[in-house]
Scaffold this active site. Sequence first.
Site, short mmCIF file in Angstrom:
data_model
loop_
_atom_site.label_atom_id
_atom_site.label_comp_id
_atom_site.label_asym_id
_atom_site.label_seq_id
_atom_site.Cartn_x
_atom_site.Cartn_y
_atom_site.Cartn_z
N TYR A 75 -23.58 -5.35 9.89
CA TYR A 75 -22.18 -5.50 9.46
C TYR A 75 -21.67 -6.87 9.90
CZ TYR A 75 -19.86 -1.61 7.21
OH TYR A 75 -19.41 -0.72 6.29
N GLU A 77 -18.14 -8.17 8.79
CA GLU A 77 -16.83 -8.44 8.17
C GLU A 77 -16.24 -9.72 8.77
OE1 GLU A 77 -14.51 -4.90 8.70
OE2 GLU A 77 -15.63 -3.83 7.17
N ASP A 231 -15.50 -18.27 -15.72
CA ASP A 231 -16.48 -17.26 -15.31
C ASP A 231 -17.77 -17.63 -16.02
OD1 ASP A 231 -18.12 -15.09 -15.09
OD2 ASP A 231 -16.59 -13.59 -15.61
N THR A 257 -21.90 -14.40 -11.42
CA THR A 257 -22.84 -13.46 -10.82
C THR A 257 -24.08 -14.29 -10.49
OG1 THR A 257 -23.59 -12.92 -13.03
CG2 THR A 257 -22.12 -11.34 -11.99
N LYS A 260 -28.12 -13.16 -13.37
CA LYS A 260 -28.37 -13.33 -14.81
C LYS A 260 -29.27 -14.55 -14.97
CE LYS A 260 -24.15 -10.94 -16.23
NZ LYS A 260 -23.12 -10.89 -15.17
N ARG A 266 -28.48 -9.14 -7.26
CA ARG A 266 -27.19 -8.80 -7.88
C ARG A 266 -26.05 -9.08 -6.91
NH1 ARG A 266 -29.02 -5.98 -12.20
NH2 ARG A 266 -26.93 -5.71 -13.03
#
Length: 465
Positions: A75, A77, A231, A257, A260, A266
């Site tokens: 973790y 954050e 985008d 992203t 692609k 991903r």
Amino acid sequence: MVNSVYRECYDDSHYRPEFEGFIGNRPLEEVDPEVVTLIRAEKQRQAGGLELIASENFTSRAVMEALGSCFTNKYSEGYPGKRYYGGTEVVDELERLVQQRALSLFGLDPQEWAVNVQPYSGSPANFAVYTALLKPHDRIMGLGLPSGGHLTHGFYTAKGKRISATSIYFESLPYQVHPQTGYVDYDRLEELALLYRPRLIICGASAYARDWDYARMREIADKAGAMLMCDMAHYSGLVAAGELTSPFPFCDVVTTTTHKSLRGPRQGMIFCRRQYEADINEAVFPGCQGGPHNATMAALGVALKEAMTPEFRAYQQQVRANAKALAGALQARGYTIVTGGTDNHLVLWDLRPEGLTGNKVQKLCDQINITLNMNAVPGDTNALSPGGVRLGTPALTSRGFREKDFEQVAEFLHQAVQLCLKIQKDSGKKLADFERALEGRPELATLRDQVRAFALRFPMPGGPR
Ligand code: DSN
């Protein structure tokens, strides 16, 4: 050597061979044969088929290895140097490395540009940008979904149903492609933007085969008093390789992203001019997300390193050459390609002149190991039964396909469409009847065997899994 990495965690005096047999070190084959069977089935499906979904790709073994690493346990954050958890010194180093690679891949000056590499994917990245830059119900304009835009660019249905969070929380007036040419109608966008006065204009698309006129977009945004976001999720790999115009000189924010054309795991990234950095970081965490997915971030680091190689540039050139070859081969067989061709990695095929809908072609192609998706084409009114299909070349190019191989792909697609027409003639136009008529057709089995044999001649990236 078995478990060599595991062994490296210990110095010689502490290492015990029996640690290898510890419950948490049992191999997947032993722990979950059911999932192994599914992984194998999916790998065989991918290897034995022609993957033409424009947003998909086959990532490398190196990326897969980083994706399956111990970073998944952590973790973190917050941001490097400012975390809410202990034990983040290595993750900090990782995140800084990935940020630095991301900026350098796109030739960005770190004095001017920042990048957030934590978004879980493209939709959360876009929503984080809106959260950072807009107030609820501020106005936005993105390319409409039926024109090739993405859901997160503000789509709502013809009856006014607000489909994505973007159109629920913000007011949106989508612009469109020209119904005849299929190109973005910049003049009409300008007219609308000057009336609507959006706070944000979005460029970039998911089903648009042409490059963008970013200079014009910037001019329109400036006239309307709007910020400009791109985008570039679909084509960021092509931008990285210099195969398409870079949106960076013209935009305030650029999202993408990473799985692609960029061929990574991903995830999502948000690039922004430094003045927006604090707001965007706050919007990603704690605004929209919790802890970043660190194993994915590690894998993204690997993909970005791969994207800086000459091999990657050659790959992107081939992606474009293959898309042109595919469009040309379909046109040579008399078919209609939206905008008459392509500048990028995708081809939008208008099936209306054949009297077919995209959903039928998609269903039939599924039966013969060709994966593609139905797609709206300019002038379409029914999103559930659109008049075209979208084809992309990134995935098969990753398997080494060249122009002549895409000639063969076009031939298979031609045979598929001819078969569709024959079956539709027997079944009538209703989709349910058409689907029933697909069952047990020997022509489909013959074509599937041919497609499979052809696909299996090419290697698959990604290692055994
Ligand atoms: N779902 C992706 C596509 O197929 O274009 C976009 O996010």
